[in-house]
Design a protein around this motif. Sequence first.
Motif, PDB file in Angstrom:
ATOM      1  N   THR A 112     -76.530 -15.612 -65.352  1.00 47.40           N
ATOM      2  CA  THR A 112     -77.770 -14.859 -65.548  1.00 47.40           C
ATOM      3  C   THR A 112     -77.922 -13.791 -64.471  1.00 47.40           C
ATOM      4  OG1 THR A 112     -78.806 -16.821 -66.509  1.00 47.40           O
ATOM      5  CG2 THR A 112     -80.262 -15.047 -65.802  1.00 47.40           C
ATOM      6  N   ASP A 113     -77.659 -14.159 -63.257  1.00 44.05           N
ATOM      7  CA  ASP A 113     -77.730 -13.218 -62.149  1.00 44.05           C
ATOM      8  C   ASP A 113     -76.716 -12.088 -62.343  1.00 44.05           C
ATOM      9  OD1 ASP A 113     -78.769 -12.320 -59.690  1.00 44.05           O
ATOM     10  OD2 ASP A 113     -77.018 -13.145 -58.641  1.00 44.05           O
ATOM     11  N   GLU A 114     -75.551 -12.437 -62.832  1.00 41.85           N
ATOM     12  CA  GLU A 114     -74.522 -11.426 -63.098  1.00 41.85           C
ATOM     13  C   GLU A 114     -74.989 -10.447 -64.166  1.00 41.85           C
ATOM     14  OE1 GLU A 114     -70.626 -14.202 -62.246  1.00 41.85           O
ATOM     15  OE2 GLU A 114     -70.745 -13.057 -64.094  1.00 41.85           O
ATOM     16  N   LYS A 115     -75.626 -10.932 -65.194  1.00 41.83           N
ATOM     17  CA  LYS A 115     -76.125 -10.059 -66.267  1.00 41.83           C
ATOM     18  C   LYS A 115     -77.149  -9.068 -65.712  1.00 41.83           C
ATOM     19  CE  LYS A 115     -73.983 -11.716 -69.876  1.00 41.83           C
ATOM     20  NZ  LYS A 115     -72.939 -10.963 -70.507  1.00 41.83           N
ATOM     21  N   LEU A 116     -78.037  -9.558 -64.852  1.00 42.08           N
ATOM     22  CA  LEU A 116     -79.027  -8.675 -64.253  1.00 42.08           C
ATOM     23  C   LEU A 116     -78.362  -7.608 -63.386  1.00 42.08           C
ATOM     24  CD1 LEU A 116     -81.824 -11.203 -63.236  1.00 42.08           C
ATOM     25  CD2 LEU A 116     -81.899  -9.498 -65.062  1.00 42.08           C
ATOM     26  N   ARG A 117     -77.393  -8.029 -62.593  1.00 47.01           N
ATOM     27  CA  ARG A 117     -76.670  -7.073 -61.757  1.00 47.01           C
ATOM     28  C   ARG A 117     -75.899  -6.071 -62.601  1.00 47.01           C
ATOM     29  NH1 ARG A 117     -73.644 -10.902 -57.896  1.00 47.01           N
ATOM     30  NH2 ARG A 117     -75.293 -12.421 -57.886  1.00 47.01           N
ATOM     31  N   GLU A 118     -75.310  -6.558 -63.680  1.00 47.09           N
ATOM     32  CA  GLU A 118     -74.559  -5.669 -64.562  1.00 47.09           C
ATOM     33  C   GLU A 118     -75.479  -4.610 -65.171  1.00 47.09           C
ATOM     34  OE1 GLU A 118     -72.110  -7.659 -67.474  1.00 47.09           O
ATOM     35  OE2 GLU A 118     -72.300  -5.960 -68.831  1.00 47.09           O
ATOM     36  N   LYS A 119     -76.654  -5.030 -65.638  1.00 49.13           N
ATOM     37  CA  LYS A 119     -77.617  -4.077 -66.204  1.00 49.13           C
ATOM     38  C   LYS A 119     -78.058  -3.065 -65.147  1.00 49.13           C
ATOM     39  CE  LYS A 119     -79.527  -6.952 -69.872  1.00 49.13           C
ATOM     40  NZ  LYS A 119     -80.710  -7.648 -70.374  1.00 49.13           N
ATOM     41  N   GLU A 120     -78.277  -3.542 -63.937  1.00 49.17           N
ATOM     42  CA  GLU A 120     -78.692  -2.653 -62.857  1.00 49.17           C
ATOM     43  C   GLU A 120     -77.581  -1.654 -62.521  1.00 49.17           C
ATOM     44  OE1 GLU A 120     -81.611  -2.236 -61.613  1.00 49.17           O
ATOM     45  OE2 GLU A 120     -81.015  -0.837 -60.056  1.00 49.17           O
ATOM     46  N   LEU A 121     -76.353  -2.126 -62.493  1.00 53.79           N
ATOM     47  CA  LEU A 121     -75.225  -1.230 -62.230  1.00 53.79           C
ATOM     48  C   LEU A 121     -75.069  -0.194 -63.338  1.00 53.79           C
ATOM     49  CD1 LEU A 121     -72.486  -3.616 -60.802  1.00 53.79           C
ATOM     50  CD2 LEU A 121     -73.673  -1.779 -59.603  1.00 53.79           C
ATOM     51  N   ILE A 122     -75.222  -0.628 -64.576  1.00 52.41           N
ATOM     52  CA  ILE A 122     -75.119   0.305 -65.714  1.00 52.41           C
ATOM     53  C   ILE A 122     -76.218   1.351 -65.620  1.00 52.41           C
ATOM     54  CG2 ILE A 122     -75.392   0.489 -68.220  1.00 52.41           C
ATOM     55  CD1 ILE A 122     -73.883  -2.226 -68.393  1.00 52.41           C
ATOM     56  N   ARG A 123     -77.429   0.916 -65.282  1.00 53.18           N
ATOM     57  CA  ARG A 123     -78.539   1.866 -65.130  1.00 53.18           C
ATOM     58  C   ARG A 123     -78.241   2.861 -64.010  1.00 53.18           C
ATOM     59  NH1 ARG A 123     -82.143   3.103 -61.937  1.00 53.18           N
ATOM     60  NH2 ARG A 123     -81.865   1.370 -60.524  1.00 53.18           N
ATOM     61  N   LEU A 124     -77.695   2.367 -62.919  1.00 47.02           N
ATOM     62  CA  LEU A 124     -77.362   3.224 -61.784  1.00 47.02           C
ATOM     63  C   LEU A 124     -76.290   4.248 -62.174  1.00 47.02           C
ATOM     64  CD1 LEU A 124     -77.609   3.865 -58.751  1.00 47.02           C
ATOM     65  CD2 LEU A 124     -75.846   2.134 -58.352  1.00 47.02           C
ATOM     66  N   VAL A 125     -75.259   3.800 -62.876  1.00 47.12           N
ATOM     67  CA  VAL A 125     -74.195   4.706 -63.312  1.00 47.12           C
ATOM     68  C   VAL A 125     -74.750   5.758 -64.261  1.00 47.12           C
ATOM     69  CG1 VAL A 125     -72.068   4.852 -64.668  1.00 47.12           C
ATOM     70  CG2 VAL A 125     -72.318   3.069 -62.941  1.00 47.12           C
ATOM     71  N   GLU A 126     -75.566   5.333 -65.230  1.00 49.29           N
ATOM     72  CA  GLU A 126     -76.167   6.283 -66.172  1.00 49.29           C
ATOM     73  C   GLU A 126     -77.047   7.292 -65.455  1.00 49.29           C
ATOM     74  OE1 GLU A 126     -76.268   3.387 -70.102  1.00 49.29           O
ATOM     75  OE2 GLU A 126     -78.096   3.678 -68.945  1.00 49.29           O
ATOM     76  N   GLN A 127     -77.754   6.837 -64.458  1.00 49.58           N
ATOM     77  CA  GLN A 127     -78.620   7.726 -63.682  1.00 49.58           C
ATOM     78  C   GLN A 127     -77.780   8.770 -62.942  1.00 49.58           C
ATOM     79  OE1 GLN A 127     -81.145   5.543 -61.002  1.00 49.58           O
ATOM     80  NE2 GLN A 127     -81.501   7.303 -59.700  1.00 49.58           N
TER      81      GLN A 127
END
Length: 188
Positions: A112-127
């Motif tokens: 679950t923690d990995e999924k949250l980090r993955e979403k945050e990383l994807i958001r950061l990359v998209e930004q």
Amino acid sequence: MQYQSYTDHQLLDMLRLGDKAALNEIYTRYQGILYSHAFRRFPDREEVRDVVQDIFINLWNNRAHLQVGTSLAAYLYTSVRNRLLNIIRHQKVQDAYVHSLQNFIDKGENITDEKLREKELIRLVEQEVAALPAQMRLIFEMSRQLNMSHQQIAEELNLSPLTVRTQVRNALRILKVRLGPRTFSIFF
């Protein structure tokens, strides 16, 4: 035709003075040979094309300070070899990181923690991709999201393939600086 009669040494002297025709002659003489040489050692056509192209771009950009010890051919071959060794070294580091990441994933800890980090990383990359200059972002997204080749992008946007290749490479460099090497290597 006149430039074909010049020696490599004469072409280098003219190159140092900013003569683009001298660069074109050097490119004509050595591009095919360097490509073949590099491809035998690293059979990735796109990467080899980029390496050879970068060698000539660097030759032009550093023309005023160029120090060729032996011969132009030896200098160019050495440049290609060193660039390929850097790529191979980088791939080994990247492979070790991916292997480490895969081991972590295989253990299945804290999914679950990995999924949250993955979403945050994807958001950061998209930004960070969205913050790229408009044309660079368009070219980068066509390359990475639509999986278009540099040639296809060049044709669609009416640009030269070299411009497309340079824009993609510059976008990757910018993203690597902004995201940091670890995050960058995960996504690119």
